[in-house]
Design a protein around this motif. Structure first.
Motif: not given
Length: 185
Positions: A73-74, A83-90, A115-120
């Motif tokens: 949530s942070d 957020i997109n860059n964080a998802r792709w890095a993950y 209800n999920f974080s945009p990262i996941r």
């Protein structure tokens, strides 16, 4: 005085119910180990064979996320590009680890829900579990999800509250050690 007592009692009961239904953050008892029964192990492998993005192999690793989890949530206030860059890095990290483990099938699933974080969130390599994995393996809802390592003999290790898919960092010797430590608890 009686209305205040009733309100306090009601508030305490609601707090207990909310905490009982909330995902648990595991700190001390992070690992759980066991052996899947033959029918459970066969059901798991049969289900995973239906995943079109990953080829089933001897050893299985699964990252499982739960609906209504606020682990990431942070990052919710960040801009879409971040957020997109964080998802792709993950995802890139997972792909790099998978490339080095040719005998391991690495899956990412999430519980049904919206209800999920945009990262996941859905997409990339994250599939939605129709309830099969939850019933077979991921019965306890945890904050930040749970990872599983399932060996060819049906022995497994669960890593609770695993936001970063820690299972990928463990080598064969460490996995065996976690099995031994947690089977004798």
């Amino acid at each position: 005085m009686k209305p205040l007592f009733r309100f306090s009692t009601l508030a305490a009961i609601i707090a207990v119910l909310i905490s009982a239904c909330s995902p648990k953050l595991y700190v001390d008892d992070l690992y759980e180990a066991g052996t899947l029964g033959t029918s459970t192990f066969d059901s798991l492998r049969t289900f995973l064979k239906t995943n079109p993005t990953v080829k089933l192999r001897d050893t299985i690793m699964i990252k499982y996320d739960f609906n209504n989890d606020n682990c990431w949530s942070d990052l919710n206030g960040q801009n879409p590009e971040f957020i997109n860059n964080a998802r792709w890095a993950y995802q890139k990290n997972i792909q790099e680890k998978a490339a080095k483990r040719v005998d391991v099938a690495i899956y990412q699933y999430r519980e049904e829900g919206n209800n999920f974080s945009p990262i996941r969130s859905k997409g990339l390599e994250i599939e939605t579990d129709p309830g099969i994995l939850k019933r077979l393996l991921f019965k306890t809802k945890t904050k930040c999800g749970t990872s599983a390592i399932i060996l060819p003999n049906g022995k497994f290790v669960l890593i609770k509250s695993d936001s970063h898919f820690t299972a990928l960092l463990l080598d064969a010797k460490q996995i065996e050690q976690k099995l031994i430590e947690n089977l004798v608890k």
